[in-house]
Design a protein around this motif. Structure first.
Motif, PDB file in Angstrom:
ATOM      1  N   ALA A  83      13.989  -1.606 -10.465  1.00  0.00           N
ATOM      2  CA  ALA A  83      13.950  -3.008 -10.185  1.00  0.00           C
ATOM      3  C   ALA A  83      14.218  -3.632 -11.471  1.00  0.00           C
ATOM      4  CB  ALA A  83      12.691  -3.375  -9.905  1.00  0.00           C
ATOM      5  N   HIS A  84      13.673  -3.199 -12.704  1.00  0.00           N
ATOM      6  CA  HIS A  84      13.766  -3.784 -13.870  1.00  0.00           C
ATOM      7  C   HIS A  84      15.316  -3.583 -14.409  1.00  0.00           C
ATOM      8  CE1 HIS A  84       9.704  -4.768 -14.213  1.00  0.00           C
ATOM      9  NE2 HIS A  84       9.266  -3.935 -15.071  1.00  0.00           N
ATOM     10  N   ALA A  85      15.732  -2.545 -14.175  1.00  0.00           N
ATOM     11  CA  ALA A  85      17.135  -2.163 -14.574  1.00  0.00           C
ATOM     12  C   ALA A  85      18.156  -2.941 -13.671  1.00  0.00           C
ATOM     13  CB  ALA A  85      17.511  -0.472 -14.191  1.00  0.00           C
ATOM     14  N   ASP A  86      17.953  -3.196 -12.513  1.00  0.00           N
ATOM     15  CA  ASP A  86      18.755  -4.110 -11.824  1.00  0.00           C
ATOM     16  C   ASP A  86      18.523  -5.704 -12.321  1.00  0.00           C
ATOM     17  OD1 ASP A  86      20.088  -4.505  -9.150  1.00  0.00           O
ATOM     18  OD2 ASP A  86      18.598  -6.147  -9.298  1.00  0.00           O
ATOM     19  N   SER A  87      17.454  -5.973 -12.656  1.00  0.00           N
ATOM     20  CA  SER A  87      17.452  -7.128 -13.246  1.00  0.00           C
ATOM     21  C   SER A  87      17.697  -7.501 -14.661  1.00  0.00           C
ATOM     22  CB  SER A  87      15.779  -7.818 -12.939  1.00  0.00           C
ATOM     23  OG  SER A  87      14.974  -7.182 -13.711  1.00  0.00           O
ATOM     24  N   GLY A  88      17.587  -6.421 -15.333  1.00  0.00           N
ATOM     25  CA  GLY A  88      17.859  -6.406 -16.630  1.00  0.00           C
ATOM     26  C   GLY A  88      16.659  -7.023 -17.742  1.00  0.00           C
ATOM     27  N   VAL A 107      13.199   3.281  -0.545  1.00  0.00           N
ATOM     28  CA  VAL A 107      12.873   2.131   0.329  1.00  0.00           C
ATOM     29  C   VAL A 107      11.861   1.324  -0.331  1.00  0.00           C
ATOM     30  CG1 VAL A 107      11.728   1.105   2.403  1.00  0.00           C
ATOM     31  CG2 VAL A 107      13.007   3.087   2.752  1.00  0.00           C
ATOM     32  N   LEU A 108      11.286   1.654  -1.287  1.00  0.00           N
ATOM     33  CA  LEU A 108      10.205   1.013  -2.253  1.00  0.00           C
ATOM     34  C   LEU A 108      11.059   0.424  -3.126  1.00  0.00           C
ATOM     35  CD1 LEU A 108       7.417  -0.030  -3.171  1.00  0.00           C
ATOM     36  CD2 LEU A 108       7.430   2.222  -4.359  1.00  0.00           C
ATOM     37  N   ALA A 109      11.859   1.102  -3.858  1.00  0.00           N
ATOM     38  CA  ALA A 109      12.795   0.579  -4.855  1.00  0.00           C
ATOM     39  C   ALA A 109      13.717  -0.526  -4.295  1.00  0.00           C
ATOM     40  CB  ALA A 109      13.916   1.797  -5.178  1.00  0.00           C
ATOM     41  N   GLN A 110      14.249  -0.382  -3.282  1.00  0.00           N
ATOM     42  CA  GLN A 110      15.158  -1.402  -2.583  1.00  0.00           C
ATOM     43  C   GLN A 110      13.965  -2.853  -2.379  1.00  0.00           C
ATOM     44  OE1 GLN A 110      16.539   0.107   0.980  1.00  0.00           O
ATOM     45  NE2 GLN A 110      18.048   1.164   0.047  1.00  0.00           N
ATOM     46  N   TYR A 159       0.752  -1.196   0.234  1.00  0.00           N
ATOM     47  CA  TYR A 159       0.225  -0.070  -0.053  1.00  0.00           C
ATOM     48  C   TYR A 159       0.932   1.314   0.075  1.00  0.00           C
ATOM     49  CZ  TYR A 159      -3.948  -3.081   0.842  1.00  0.00           C
ATOM     50  OH  TYR A 159      -4.925  -3.887   0.625  1.00  0.00           O
ATOM     51  N   LEU A 160       0.846   1.990  -1.126  1.00  0.00           N
ATOM     52  CA  LEU A 160       1.515   3.258  -1.255  1.00  0.00           C
ATOM     53  C   LEU A 160       1.035   4.279  -0.847  1.00  0.00           C
ATOM     54  CD1 LEU A 160       4.589   3.681  -1.898  1.00  0.00           C
ATOM     55  CD2 LEU A 160       3.835   4.078  -4.484  1.00  0.00           C
ATOM     56  N   ASP A 161      -0.271   4.546  -0.851  1.00  0.00           N
ATOM     57  CA  ASP A 161      -0.978   5.536  -0.269  1.00  0.00           C
ATOM     58  C   ASP A 161      -2.233   5.450  -0.115  1.00  0.00           C
ATOM     59  OD1 ASP A 161      -2.344   5.212  -2.897  1.00  0.00           O
ATOM     60  OD2 ASP A 161      -2.051   7.304  -3.528  1.00  0.00           O
ATOM     61  N   GLY A 162      -3.268   6.200   0.266  1.00  0.00           N
ATOM     62  CA  GLY A 162      -4.537   5.990   0.629  1.00  0.00           C
ATOM     63  C   GLY A 162      -5.324   6.203  -0.298  1.00  0.00           C
ATOM     64  N   VAL A 163      -6.634   7.091  -0.217  1.00  0.00           N
ATOM     65  CA  VAL A 163      -7.693   7.379  -1.207  1.00  0.00           C
ATOM     66  C   VAL A 163      -7.738   8.918  -1.454  1.00  0.00           C
ATOM     67  CG1 VAL A 163      -8.915   5.213  -0.589  1.00  0.00           C
ATOM     68  CG2 VAL A 163      -9.285   7.164   0.471  1.00  0.00           C
ATOM     69  N   ALA A 207       5.914   4.745  -7.942  1.00  0.00           N
ATOM     70  CA  ALA A 207       6.030   3.394  -8.078  1.00  0.00           C
ATOM     71  C   ALA A 207       6.598   3.184  -9.500  1.00  0.00           C
ATOM     72  CB  ALA A 207       4.638   2.795  -8.099  1.00  0.00           C
ATOM     73  N   LEU A 208       6.359   3.885 -10.401  1.00  0.00           N
ATOM     74  CA  LEU A 208       6.935   3.615 -11.824  1.00  0.00           C
ATOM     75  C   LEU A 208       8.343   3.792 -11.536  1.00  0.00           C
ATOM     76  CD1 LEU A 208       4.387   5.295 -14.329  1.00  0.00           C
ATOM     77  CD2 LEU A 208       4.668   2.722 -13.894  1.00  0.00           C
TER      78      LEU A 208
END
Length: 168
Positions: free
Chosen positions: A95-100, A60-63, A23-27, A88-89
């Motif tokens: 994450a994608h850059a890290d995983s390739g 923290v989210l990116a990690q 949960y990144l945010d609320g409403v 989030a994007l």
């Protein structure tokens, strides 16, 4: 490790447990807790510059996304506000850059408000826009969102633009 253990414990032929929800945010209603780029409409119970808040810092989210993606988990992120979508994007891109790879299709739940510059990123990053159509017009939910953000609600859920851009 605890997530891996729970996933293994509850997995079955009928239940895919390789997903984590954050949960990144609320409403974006009267609570004004969705993380927005522009302030909410003025209200006596909220600060004049209220923009909601993030539950998880972007770094923290990116990690976390890097670690979860390395372990093969799909992540569904609750992102009702355009700032939450943007953060989030950014984390998914890292994450994608890290995983390739962009093979894991993370999901942004609700994703009602999306700034124009983030729309093409859904396709580029292979991110699913989970738009929660059961909340669509007409409904009391939309009235609550309109009372908090005003005319910005008219751009809520840019389905056609996402579809035309090739977003999953």
């Amino acid at each position: 490790d605890a997530i891996e253990a729970a996933s293994a414990r509850y997995a079955s032929a009928h239940v895919d447990t390789r997903t984590v929800k954050i949960y990144l945010d609320g409403v974006p209603t009267g609570a004004r807790t969705a993380a927005m780029l522009a302030p909410y409409l003025p209200h006596p119970d909220h600060r004049a510059d209220a923009r909601g808040h993030l539950h998880v810092d972007e770094a923290v989210l990116a990690q976390d996304l890097v670690a979860l993606e390395r372990r093969g988990f799909t992540v569904k992120l609750h992102t009702a506000g355009d700032r939450a979508v943007h953060v989030a994007l950014n984390a998914i891109e890292r994450a994608h850059a890290d995983s390739g790879s962009t093979a894991i299709r993370h999901e942004l739940a609700h994703a009602g408000f999306i700034q124009a510059s983030d729309l093409p990123r859904f396709r580029a990053l292979n991110v699913v826009a989970d738009l929660s159509p059961y909340l669509w017009y007409p409904s009391p939910m939309i009235d609550a969102v309109r009372s908090a953000v005003g005319a910005r609600v008219d751009g809520y859920w840019p389905v056609r633009t996402l579809y035309e851009s090739g977003a999953p």
